[in-house]
Design an enzyme around this catalytic site. Sequence first.
Site, PDB file in Angstrom:
ATOM      1  N   LYS A 210       0.830  -1.206   0.000  1.00  8.91           N
ATOM      2  CA  LYS A 210       0.000   0.000   0.000  1.00  8.91           C
ATOM      3  C   LYS A 210       0.866   1.258   0.000  1.00  8.91           C
ATOM      4  O   LYS A 210       2.037   1.232   0.341  1.00  8.91           O
ATOM      5  CB  LYS A 210      -0.986  -0.053   1.171  1.00  8.91           C
ATOM      6  CG  LYS A 210      -2.066  -1.106   0.867  1.00  8.91           C
ATOM      7  CD  LYS A 210      -3.197  -1.153   1.845  1.00  8.91           C
ATOM      8  CE  LYS A 210      -4.195  -2.218   1.350  1.00  8.91           C
ATOM      9  NZ  LYS A 210      -5.197  -2.558   2.334  1.00  8.91           N
ATOM     10  N   ARG A 249      -3.085 -10.291   4.840  1.00  4.28           N
ATOM     11  CA  ARG A 249      -3.383 -10.431   3.407  1.00  4.28           C
ATOM     12  C   ARG A 249      -2.221  -9.825   2.627  1.00  4.28           C
ATOM     13  O   ARG A 249      -1.993  -8.620   2.712  1.00  4.28           O
ATOM     14  CB  ARG A 249      -4.705  -9.700   3.115  1.00  4.28           C
ATOM     15  CG  ARG A 249      -5.162  -9.738   1.676  1.00  4.28           C
ATOM     16  CD  ARG A 249      -6.425  -8.897   1.507  1.00  4.28           C
ATOM     17  NE  ARG A 249      -6.890  -8.905   0.124  1.00  4.28           N
ATOM     18  CZ  ARG A 249      -6.374  -8.143  -0.832  1.00  4.28           C
ATOM     19  NH1 ARG A 249      -5.404  -7.305  -0.573  1.00  4.28           N
ATOM     20  NH2 ARG A 249      -6.857  -8.222  -2.063  1.00  4.28           N
TER      21      ARG A 249
HETATM   22  N1  PMM Z   1      -7.022  -4.345   0.544  1.00  2.00           N
HETATM   23  C1  PMM Z   1      -7.248  -4.407  -0.775  1.00  2.00           C
HETATM   24  C2  PMM Z   1      -8.213  -5.289  -1.291  1.00  2.00           C
HETATM   25  N2  PMM Z   1      -8.910  -6.108  -0.483  1.00  2.00           N
HETATM   26  N3  PMM Z   1      -9.373  -6.910   1.686  1.00  2.00           N
HETATM   27  C3  PMM Z   1      -9.162  -6.876   2.999  1.00  2.00           C
HETATM   28  N4  PMM Z   1      -9.863  -7.693   3.830  1.00  2.00           N
HETATM   29  N5  PMM Z   1      -8.242  -6.028   3.561  1.00  2.00           N
HETATM   30  C4  PMM Z   1      -7.507  -5.169   2.795  1.00  2.00           C
HETATM   31  O1  PMM Z   1      -6.707  -4.399   3.346  1.00  2.00           O
HETATM   32  C5  PMM Z   1      -7.718  -5.169   1.378  1.00  2.00           C
HETATM   33  C6  PMM Z   1      -8.677  -6.076   0.856  1.00  2.00           C
HETATM   34  C7  PMM Z   1      -6.487  -3.496  -1.706  1.00  2.00           C
HETATM   35  O2  PMM Z   1      -5.306  -4.055  -2.138  1.00  2.00           O
HETATM   36  P1  PMM Z   1      -5.050  -4.767  -3.556  1.00  2.00           P
HETATM   37  O3  PMM Z   1      -5.799  -3.991  -4.614  1.00  2.00           O
HETATM   38  O4  PMM Z   1      -3.588  -4.719  -3.743  1.00  2.00           O
HETATM   39  O5  PMM Z   1      -5.529  -6.170  -3.479  1.00  2.00           O
END
Ligand code: PMM
Length: 271
Positions: A210, A249
């Site tokens: 992030k 994650r």
């Molecule tokens: N962040 C992203 C997408 N899904 N789900 C959860 N539970 N927690 C998160 O922090 C989260 C998520 C955004 O990141 P990406 O686009 O790199 O997957």
Amino acid sequence: MNLPLIMGVVNVTPDSFSDGGRWLEADAAVDHGLSLRDAGAALVDVGGESTRPGAARPTLEAELARVVPVVRGLAAAGLTVSVDTMRAAVAEAALAAGATLVNDVSGGLADPAMAEVVAAAGVEMIAMHWRGHSADMQSRAHYDDVVVDVCRELAARVDALTAAGIPPERILLDPGLGFAKTPEHNWALLRRLEEIAALGHRVVVGTSRKRFLGVVGRLPGHERAVQDRDVATAVTSAYAASAPVWAVRVHDVVATRDAFDVVAAMGGGFA
Ligand code: PMM
């Protein structure tokens, strides 16, 4: 000691900020999920909507076409699969294809039918803290005390989701780092994960790649590129391991696995 589980990210999107476009082909996405499992992911999270700040939403049809074949392929290979979606119809199709967990970054707010689908399927749901869609979410990054405010808003989601029929033990909570949060908000939430855990639910945390890990310690214009944030991600994952966190994650499972091996050898987290 209980280290968090590692949830590996499989984004099947053309525009995710970190790995978008790389796994768009279903077969390539399935292969990627298998490699994350081999690297130590206990479960994989399949998503077809980019939540990058400013991103536009895909159509329902596009999201279904991206997500369902990948969920089916990974579940058929024996992986535990969660579906990262804000749409009840996508969750329902993914559950039918073998997913066993719904990861809704809106905590059920984006689609009023989501809670019903999860309750009827009898599965678990991650409810993330969220204040609005990506197009304008950063304008909502205003808090008195971000941790207190996030806890209060998450507790309200738990109330709504349980009222809709999801048993509380099937609801997992996530502070939603980067979603309507400044870097300072993210650091405060990471430092005070115990307060999120004190709500009495399993906690999931996502720091991976992030923006706050791009800017930390860097002057404007010299931020770490997205692909250069895996060391910082592994460090924050290791830090999260000192709190009662159920899962982290991450995109790069190898780096976080290495970090957890070190944490285990040290006999605990940073606390
Ligand atoms: N962040 C992203 C997408 N899904 N789900 C959860 N539970 N927690 C998160 O922090 C989260 C998520 C955004 O990141 P990406 O686009 O790199 O997957």
